[in-house]
Design an enzyme around this catalytic site. Structure first.
Site, PDB file in Angstrom:
ATOM      1  N   HIS A 123      16.491 -31.634 -50.895  1.00 52.43           N
ATOM      2  CA  HIS A 123      15.208 -31.571 -50.178  1.00 52.43           C
ATOM      3  C   HIS A 123      15.276 -32.263 -48.812  1.00 52.43           C
ATOM      4  O   HIS A 123      15.099 -31.610 -47.799  1.00 52.43           O
ATOM      5  CB  HIS A 123      14.097 -32.180 -51.050  1.00 52.43           C
ATOM      6  CG  HIS A 123      12.729 -32.036 -50.461  1.00 52.43           C
ATOM      7  ND1 HIS A 123      11.618 -31.641 -51.178  1.00 52.43           N
ATOM      8  CD2 HIS A 123      12.272 -32.244 -49.200  1.00 52.43           C
ATOM      9  CE1 HIS A 123      10.569 -31.589 -50.383  1.00 52.43           C
ATOM     10  NE2 HIS A 123      10.940 -31.952 -49.176  1.00 52.43           N
ATOM     11  N   HIS A 155      13.693 -32.987 -43.287  1.00 53.05           N
ATOM     12  CA  HIS A 155      14.725 -32.264 -44.017  1.00 53.05           C
ATOM     13  C   HIS A 155      16.033 -32.330 -43.232  1.00 53.05           C
ATOM     14  O   HIS A 155      16.565 -31.302 -42.793  1.00 53.05           O
ATOM     15  CB  HIS A 155      14.271 -30.826 -44.250  1.00 53.05           C
ATOM     16  CG  HIS A 155      12.968 -30.725 -45.003  1.00 53.05           C
ATOM     17  ND1 HIS A 155      12.209 -29.579 -45.048  1.00 53.05           N
ATOM     18  CD2 HIS A 155      12.296 -31.645 -45.748  1.00 53.05           C
ATOM     19  CE1 HIS A 155      11.124 -29.798 -45.792  1.00 53.05           C
ATOM     20  NE2 HIS A 155      11.149 -31.042 -46.216  1.00 53.05           N
ATOM     21  N   HIS A 214       9.193 -38.543 -43.201  1.00 51.05           N
ATOM     22  CA  HIS A 214       9.944 -37.634 -44.078  1.00 51.05           C
ATOM     23  C   HIS A 214      10.394 -36.423 -43.276  1.00 51.05           C
ATOM     24  O   HIS A 214       9.637 -35.887 -42.471  1.00 51.05           O
ATOM     25  CB  HIS A 214       9.051 -37.178 -45.238  1.00 51.05           C
ATOM     26  CG  HIS A 214       9.589 -36.002 -45.991  1.00 51.05           C
ATOM     27  ND1 HIS A 214      10.822 -36.014 -46.622  1.00 51.05           N
ATOM     28  CD2 HIS A 214       9.074 -34.774 -46.232  1.00 51.05           C
ATOM     29  CE1 HIS A 214      11.032 -34.848 -47.210  1.00 51.05           C
ATOM     30  NE2 HIS A 214       9.994 -34.065 -46.981  1.00 51.05           N
ATOM     31  N   GLU A 221      28.672 -48.265 -37.779  1.00 52.43           N
ATOM     32  CA  GLU A 221      27.301 -48.756 -37.626  1.00 52.43           C
ATOM     33  C   GLU A 221      26.505 -48.803 -38.936  1.00 52.43           C
ATOM     34  O   GLU A 221      25.541 -49.549 -39.048  1.00 52.43           O
ATOM     35  CB  GLU A 221      26.525 -47.843 -36.659  1.00 52.43           C
ATOM     36  CG  GLU A 221      26.974 -47.927 -35.218  1.00 52.43           C
ATOM     37  CD  GLU A 221      26.535 -49.219 -34.571  1.00 52.43           C
ATOM     38  OE1 GLU A 221      27.425 -50.018 -34.277  1.00 52.43           O
ATOM     39  OE2 GLU A 221      25.340 -49.431 -34.385  1.00 52.43           O
ATOM     40  N   GLU A 230       2.569 -34.692 -49.306  1.00 52.92           N
ATOM     41  CA  GLU A 230       3.397 -35.813 -49.771  1.00 52.92           C
ATOM     42  C   GLU A 230       2.672 -37.146 -49.587  1.00 52.92           C
ATOM     43  O   GLU A 230       3.301 -38.201 -49.490  1.00 52.92           O
ATOM     44  CB  GLU A 230       4.746 -35.846 -49.018  1.00 52.92           C
ATOM     45  CG  GLU A 230       5.554 -34.573 -49.050  1.00 52.92           C
ATOM     46  CD  GLU A 230       6.064 -34.182 -50.446  1.00 52.92           C
ATOM     47  OE1 GLU A 230       5.752 -34.902 -51.425  1.00 52.92           O
ATOM     48  OE2 GLU A 230       6.763 -33.166 -50.534  1.00 52.92           O
TER      49      GLU A 230
HETATM   50  P1  13P Z   1       3.411 -30.792 -45.851  1.00 51.54           P
HETATM   51  O1  13P Z   1       3.314 -29.610 -44.915  1.00 51.54           O
HETATM   52  O2  13P Z   1       2.348 -30.765 -46.910  1.00 51.54           O
HETATM   53  O3  13P Z   1       3.453 -32.090 -45.106  1.00 51.54           O
HETATM   54  O4  13P Z   1       4.772 -30.641 -46.660  1.00 51.54           O
HETATM   55  C1  13P Z   1       5.985 -30.496 -45.990  1.00 51.54           C
HETATM   56  C2  13P Z   1       7.113 -31.008 -46.775  1.00 51.54           C
HETATM   57  O5  13P Z   1       8.136 -31.343 -46.202  1.00 51.54           O
HETATM   58  C3  13P Z   1       7.017 -31.125 -48.235  1.00 51.54           C
HETATM   59  O6  13P Z   1       8.010 -31.938 -48.766  1.00 51.54           O
HETATM   60 ZN    ZN Z   2       9.781 -32.016 -47.461  1.00 56.44          ZN
END
Ligand code: 13P
Ligand code: ZN
Length: 270
Positions: free
Chosen positions: A210, A141, A139, A169, A116
């Site tokens: 995602h 999940h 980033h 908040e 990413e």
């Molecule tokens: P990477 O392992 O390449 O960082 O990817 C993980 C991910 O969350 C893809 O969106």
């Molecule tokens: Zn991801």
């Protein structure tokens, strides 16, 4: 020079990866982090002119030329970062014209930066234009935020309004709201450009089905934004099948935002 792992920013990165794994938001190799590192700070711990190898960049990172970033490895499991940081993390310098990156340290045994990277670097560029103190893109999940994208409208305004109305908040922590992208293929320049576009208006960009991207001046700030969004999303998921009687009303949000003097998105309130 004392070894890059002694640098406070590296210690904090390792600690943050471990925390995020424990929060359950970085299963398997899910998630990635990048931090813009001050050259003088990095130079205390390693030779910042050395290049172990180079990576080509498929997008325009010219505005980051010469910048040094700590970044997670593609495929790295956050739960393993603490065990083997030299394998799971890397330090890179963006090359001339922003067309390549040189590896200064890490990614031991091969491998490279997160898939990413375009979302990270293009978001850094956008956020630095807004705020020269910007440093971090994170980033992950986050479970309930992801779940919310399965059941909620995906436009920025309505997604933000629901989050703001769950928990007091929220409008104080992210007064500008959150951006939401529809489902897209991940790991390419298209989603990178779309994410960076959202980062013009927001520090949080939700990727439908995602996860979430957040930007901040520190690791704590970027993760703190995700924590607040995720908490509100969790509350939403908990109550969505019940009769919700008492969300925070538009007028109350307005008074709240004004009493904390935050610059909130006025057009997101009725
Ligand atoms: P990477 O392992 O390449 O960082 O990817 C993980 C991910 O969350 C893809 O969106
Ligand atoms: Zn991801």
């Amino acid at each position: 020079m004392g070894g890059i792992l002694k640098a406070p920013f590296m210690k904090e990165l390792v600690r943050t990866c471990t925390t995020m794994f424990r929060l359950g938001w970085n299963e398997r190799n899910g998630g990635n982090i990048s931090i813009i590192v001050d050259e003088g700070e990095a130079a205390k711990y390693l030779d910042t002119r050395a290049s172990l190898r180079e990576f080509d960049l498929s997008f325009d990172a010219a505005e980051l030329e010469g910048r040094i970033l700590a970044v997670t490895r593609t495929g790295s499991y956050f739960r393993n970062v603490k065990v083997d940081p030299e394998y799971n993390l890397g330090l890179v310098r963006i090359g001339k014209g922003g067309k390549s990156a040189a590896l200064l340290w890490g990614f031991a045994g091969g491998g490279g930066p997160t898939s990413e990277l375009s979302s990270h670097l293009l978001s850094h560029i956008t956020r630095l234009r807004q705020d020269t103190r910007h440093r971090v893109v994170t980033h992950c999940h986050a479970t309930n935020t992801l779940a919310m994208t399965l059941v909620h409208d995906l436009d920025d305004r309505s997604f933000t309004r629901t989050l703001w109305k769950m928990m007091t908040e929220c409008i104080i922590v992210f007064p500008e709201g959150v951006g939401v992208l529809p489902w897209m293929i991940c790991g390419n320049d298209e989603i990178g450009r779309a994410t960076a576009e959202k980062m013009k208006d927001y520090r949080v960009c939700v990727w439908a089905q995602h996860g979430v991207f957040a930007a901040g001046n520190s690791l704590d700030e970027a993760l703190g934004l995700i924590e607040a969004v995720e908490k509100a999303a969790q509350v939403y998921i908990m109550v969505m099948n019940g009769t919700v009687r008492n969300v925070i009303k538009d007028g109350e949000l307005k008074v709240l935002a004004e009493s904390f003097a935050v610059n909130y998105r006025k057009d997101f309130l009725d």
